[in-house]
Design a protein around this motif. Structure first.
Motif, PDB file in Angstrom:
ATOM      1  N   ASP A 123      17.930   6.453 -10.344  1.00  0.00           N
ATOM      2  CA  ASP A 123      16.534   6.038 -10.540  1.00  0.00           C
ATOM      3  C   ASP A 123      16.311   4.580 -10.183  1.00  0.00           C
ATOM      4  O   ASP A 123      15.238   4.209  -9.717  1.00  0.00           O
ATOM      5  CB  ASP A 123      16.098   6.271 -11.996  1.00  0.00           C
ATOM      6  CG  ASP A 123      15.737   7.728 -12.223  1.00  0.00           C
ATOM      7  OD1 ASP A 123      16.080   8.543 -11.344  1.00  0.00           O
ATOM      8  OD2 ASP A 123      15.121   8.038 -13.254  1.00  0.00           O
ATOM      9  N   TYR A 124      17.319   3.757 -10.410  1.00  0.00           N
ATOM     10  CA  TYR A 124      17.155   2.338 -10.109  1.00  0.00           C
ATOM     11  C   TYR A 124      16.882   2.116  -8.616  1.00  0.00           C
ATOM     12  O   TYR A 124      15.834   1.575  -8.267  1.00  0.00           O
ATOM     13  CB  TYR A 124      18.372   1.543 -10.595  1.00  0.00           C
ATOM     14  CG  TYR A 124      18.349   0.098 -10.192  1.00  0.00           C
ATOM     15  CD1 TYR A 124      17.685  -0.851 -10.959  1.00  0.00           C
ATOM     16  CD2 TYR A 124      18.953  -0.319  -9.008  1.00  0.00           C
ATOM     17  CE1 TYR A 124      17.647  -2.172 -10.574  1.00  0.00           C
ATOM     18  CE2 TYR A 124      18.911  -1.643  -8.613  1.00  0.00           C
ATOM     19  CZ  TYR A 124      18.264  -2.570  -9.399  1.00  0.00           C
ATOM     20  OH  TYR A 124      18.210  -3.876  -9.003  1.00  0.00           O
ATOM     21  N   PRO A 125      17.785   2.563  -7.697  1.00  0.00           N
ATOM     22  CA  PRO A 125      17.485   2.345  -6.277  1.00  0.00           C
ATOM     23  C   PRO A 125      16.228   3.080  -5.823  1.00  0.00           C
ATOM     24  O   PRO A 125      15.474   2.549  -4.997  1.00  0.00           O
ATOM     25  CB  PRO A 125      18.732   2.859  -5.551  1.00  0.00           C
ATOM     26  CG  PRO A 125      19.477   3.669  -6.532  1.00  0.00           C
ATOM     27  CD  PRO A 125      19.130   3.154  -7.882  1.00  0.00           C
ATOM     28  N   LEU A 188      16.078  -2.087   2.478  1.00  0.00           N
ATOM     29  CA  LEU A 188      16.673  -2.064   1.134  1.00  0.00           C
ATOM     30  C   LEU A 188      18.169  -1.760   1.207  1.00  0.00           C
ATOM     31  O   LEU A 188      18.964  -2.333   0.455  1.00  0.00           O
ATOM     32  CB  LEU A 188      15.969  -1.019   0.270  1.00  0.00           C
ATOM     33  CG  LEU A 188      15.895  -1.362  -1.208  1.00  0.00           C
ATOM     34  CD1 LEU A 188      15.092  -2.620  -1.426  1.00  0.00           C
ATOM     35  CD2 LEU A 188      15.318  -0.220  -2.001  1.00  0.00           C
ATOM     36  N   LEU A 189      18.551  -0.892   2.144  1.00  0.00           N
ATOM     37  CA  LEU A 189      19.977  -0.576   2.298  1.00  0.00           C
ATOM     38  C   LEU A 189      20.755  -1.837   2.680  1.00  0.00           C
ATOM     39  O   LEU A 189      21.791  -2.147   2.095  1.00  0.00           O
ATOM     40  CB  LEU A 189      20.172   0.510   3.358  1.00  0.00           C
ATOM     41  CG  LEU A 189      21.628   0.842   3.685  1.00  0.00           C
ATOM     42  CD1 LEU A 189      22.332   1.422   2.467  1.00  0.00           C
ATOM     43  CD2 LEU A 189      21.731   1.802   4.855  1.00  0.00           C
ATOM     44  N   LEU A 276      16.933   9.296  10.016  1.00  0.00           N
ATOM     45  CA  LEU A 276      17.235   7.881   9.750  1.00  0.00           C
ATOM     46  C   LEU A 276      16.888   7.523   8.305  1.00  0.00           C
ATOM     47  O   LEU A 276      17.700   6.928   7.591  1.00  0.00           O
ATOM     48  CB  LEU A 276      16.446   6.985  10.721  1.00  0.00           C
ATOM     49  CG  LEU A 276      16.627   5.489  10.523  1.00  0.00           C
ATOM     50  CD1 LEU A 276      18.053   5.080  10.855  1.00  0.00           C
ATOM     51  CD2 LEU A 276      15.647   4.700  11.391  1.00  0.00           C
ATOM     52  N   VAL A 277      15.690   7.916   7.882  1.00  0.00           N
ATOM     53  CA  VAL A 277      15.274   7.603   6.513  1.00  0.00           C
ATOM     54  C   VAL A 277      16.189   8.309   5.518  1.00  0.00           C
ATOM     55  O   VAL A 277      16.673   7.710   4.551  1.00  0.00           O
ATOM     56  CB  VAL A 277      13.805   8.017   6.284  1.00  0.00           C
ATOM     57  CG1 VAL A 277      13.437   7.884   4.816  1.00  0.00           C
ATOM     58  CG2 VAL A 277      12.881   7.165   7.143  1.00  0.00           C
ATOM     59  N   ALA A 282      20.429   8.143   1.425  1.00  0.00           N
ATOM     60  CA  ALA A 282      21.710   8.684   0.946  1.00  0.00           C
ATOM     61  C   ALA A 282      22.730   7.558   0.786  1.00  0.00           C
ATOM     62  O   ALA A 282      23.441   7.484  -0.229  1.00  0.00           O
ATOM     63  CB  ALA A 282      22.231   9.733   1.912  1.00  0.00           C
ATOM     64  N   LEU A 283      22.798   6.676   1.772  1.00  0.00           N
ATOM     65  CA  LEU A 283      23.754   5.566   1.700  1.00  0.00           C
ATOM     66  C   LEU A 283      23.387   4.623   0.557  1.00  0.00           C
ATOM     67  O   LEU A 283      24.268   4.094  -0.128  1.00  0.00           O
ATOM     68  CB  LEU A 283      23.768   4.794   3.025  1.00  0.00           C
ATOM     69  CG  LEU A 283      24.469   5.495   4.178  1.00  0.00           C
ATOM     70  CD1 LEU A 283      24.270   4.736   5.481  1.00  0.00           C
ATOM     71  CD2 LEU A 283      25.961   5.634   3.878  1.00  0.00           C
ATOM     72  N   LEU A 284      22.090   4.433   0.346  1.00  0.00           N
ATOM     73  CA  LEU A 284      21.636   3.554  -0.735  1.00  0.00           C
ATOM     74  C   LEU A 284      22.085   4.110  -2.097  1.00  0.00           C
ATOM     75  O   LEU A 284      22.606   3.387  -2.940  1.00  0.00           O
ATOM     76  CB  LEU A 284      20.116   3.433  -0.685  1.00  0.00           C
ATOM     77  CG  LEU A 284      19.463   2.425  -1.633  1.00  0.00           C
ATOM     78  CD1 LEU A 284      19.803   1.011  -1.208  1.00  0.00           C
ATOM     79  CD2 LEU A 284      17.947   2.615  -1.657  1.00  0.00           C
TER      80      LEU A 284
END
Lengths: 294, 304
Positions: A123-125, A188-189, A276-277, A282-284
């Protein structure tokens, strides 16, 4: 016997028995806090300068376009074109806002205070991402609304003119949403990888600007397929490509040229943008799984 | 009700580094001291209790809940004060604690009220509107404690709360923790590598070393021996020892000190009388508790 009034007592520690709100409210609180952070609300005056400078510029440009249109009656820029032409400003806006949202938390070590609360790890990211997407969308959508209002009040075709204008505005707002999603998720990532705000800002600008020469190189290679796929290489041109495919003449009015020459590869651009998004998100989330356990 | 219980709790990092090894311990509500040297596994244990780290094997329960399967339920009732710096410098303490109160699920106005209350309880008044960046270490530690307290938890996990504080600051922090444990009715787990510090305020002591349990017991059981008086005179220590022995007081020598078990107030009079009779310059006479450290003294060197 009741206590005499007018005496100040040390009432001591009070236990709390009231309601404790659920996940939705907590997410909302975090999201709103993020949105305020982006625009420097509730922070020092210094933190407000840059975001409001950018807001001022885009609003001024929109007001100028509206004024010219109402005077000479010619559409200088469509709604979608407006979003396109503001992309450079958006890059710098993201480069300042994304580190403000996540890098400073990484650096100050405040994250253990979040993750030791009943806040689900993802939830944070996600709240931060949503806050940044909303901020960029407001940044691009607000001025479009100004342009719409200007056009709606000066139209000489009555209500049908307003309706036509609205039909032009809505795809423009959607397109602004695409810009917001792509730029926010990448920004953001990158920012979540470092606690140093200057590095994060540099990294974000680098990702957006350093990929442009690749597009330039690919688009002059002697192969039409490569030329038409070249715009996948940079986030800004990728968004432009999706716009050209999905919006067509709303982005590029007939006979005006411009746009992104993507040939028949439109769907490829659409899929690439979604992928891309999704990959960035997912990486974030993966990144914060690691951070949360520290 | 059992506050915290672990059963054969083991945590290894990457299969090589063992942070906790077969730890079985169970403690009742109250103020619990968790002591151990740096790297003994204290922070790892706290993270497992919070459900932030999954244990490699074994079982754990906090307030009757399992943090591995219900981490949110555990964290809603637990407050955590981390060891390291954890405060964004440009926010004020009031804003930060309010915000974190909302993240704990408090409604907006309640969060604001409870944030000022929590800050008042830890001793921050008008300063709370200033940015945290300008605070002293002692004030920062207080803010960290306030944010752990804002949502009215049933258990506080404090990781090295006296870190970086001067002696006066340490005393104030320990007094505050004792007050939270006794007056506020909140159980507290205090992590420290300084045994002498936590033994003053705890009613239960858990000592771990190298991830293994050394000892866990009520502190009263550990210090059941009577208190002793330490006497120091500038000269004539031997004469005084002989005189006190003649008065049927079991005297022990410890360097320049004479240790006399304190039976009752009459012991003071006997000692003072003896010193006066011999006309010796009395340097000091004070009461000393049996240090819990003595209970571990024989074990600790074996791990060095």
């Amino acid at each position: 016997m009741s206590e005499p009034t007018g005496v100040i007592h040390d009432i001591g520690y009070q236990r709390y028995t009231g309601p404790r709100l659920g996940r939705r409210h907590v997410f909302g609180a975090l999201y709103l806090h993020g949105l305020r952070t982006v625009f420097g609300l509730g922070r020092t005056a210094k933190a407000k300068i840059f975001p409001w400078l950018v807001v001022g510029i885009v609003t001024l440009v929109a007001a100028g376009i509206t004024a010219v249109r109402s005077q000479i009656g010619e559409v200088v820029m469509t709604y979608a074109q407006f979003a396109d032409s503001m992309s450079w400003l958006v890059i710098f806006f993201v480069a300042v806002a994304a580190p403000e949202l996540v890098s400073r938390d990484l650096r100050s070590g405040v994250l253990p205070l979040y993750f030791s609360r009943p806040l689900p790890r993802d939830d944070y990211p996600l709240a931060k991402l949503l806050a940044l997407v909303s901020a960029i969308w407001l940044l691009l959508g607000g001025p479009q609304l100004v342009m719409f209002l200007g056009a709606a009040f000066t139209t000489d075709k009555g209500m049908s003119g307003v309706w036509d204008e609205l039909l032009d505005l809505l795809p423009g707002l959607l397109y602004a949403g695409l810009w917001a999603a792509v730029f926010a998720s990448i920004g953001l990532l990158v920012a979540s990888l470092t606690g140093k705000r200057a590095f994060a800002a540099g990294g974000i600008v680098a990702v957006f600007l350093m990929t442009t020469p690749i597009v330039g190189t690919l688009s002059i290679l002697p192969s039409r397929t490569i030329n038409e796929l070249a715009f996948l290489a940079s986030p800004s041109t990728l968004v432009g490509g999706v716009g050209t495919w999905a919006l067509g003449d709303l982005l590029v009015p007939e006979g005006r040229g411009g746009g992104v020459p993507i040939g028949d590869f439109g769907p490829v651009y659409g899929v690439a943008a979604v992928l891309l998004v999704a990959a960035c998100v997912a990486l974030l989330l993966l990144r914060y799984r690691k951070v949360a356990a520290r | 009700m059992t506050l915290i219980a672990t059963e054969s709790l083991t945590k290894t990092y990457g299969g090589r580094v063992t942070a906790l090894a077969d730890l079985t311990v169970s403690v009742e509500p109250g103020i619990i001291g968790l002591v151990g040297a740096n790297g003994a596994g204290k922070s790892t244990l706290i993270k497992i209790l919070l459900g932030l780290l999954p244990p490699t094997s074994g079982r754990v329960s906090v307030l009757g809940l399992d943090p591995t399967t219900a981490p949110a339920a555990v964290r809603a009732r637990v407050g955590y004060m981390p060891e390291h710096d954890a405060l964004p410098p440009d926010l004020s303490a009031a804003e930060l604690v309010t915000h974190l109160g909302r993240i704990s699920g408090l409604p907006r106005t309640v969060a604001r009220e409870r944030a000022s209350e929590a800050l008042r309880h830890v001793g921050l008044y008008e300063e709370r509107y200033r940015p945290v960046g300008g605070y002293s270490t002692g004030m920062k530690q207080r803010v960290k404690l306030a944010q752990a307290l804002v949502h009215d938890p049933d258990l506080l996990l404090l990781d090295e709360p006296t870190n970086g504080l001067d002696p006066a600051g340490r005393d104030a922090m320990l007094a505050l923790i004792q007050r939270i444990g006794t007056e506020f009715g909140i159980s507290v787990l205090v992590c420290s590598h300084l045994l002498g510090e936590v033994e003053r305020i705890c009613d239960t002591l858990v000592a771990i070393d190298g991830g293994r349990l050394l000892r866990a017991d009520r502190i009263a059981a550990m210090t059941s021996a009577t208190d002793v008086l330490a006497v120091e005179v500038s000269e004539g220590t031997d004469d005084l020892a002989a005189r006190l022995a003649a008065l049927d007081l079991p005297v022990a020598r410890e360097g320049r000190l004479l240790l006399v078990p304190l039976a009752d107030d009459a012991t003071y009079d006997l000692i003072l009388g003896a010193v006066a009779e011999l006309d010796l310059p009395l340097h000091r006479l004070d009461q000393r508790r049996h240090r819990v450290a003595e209970l571990f003294a024989t074990r600790e060197p074996s791990h060095v």
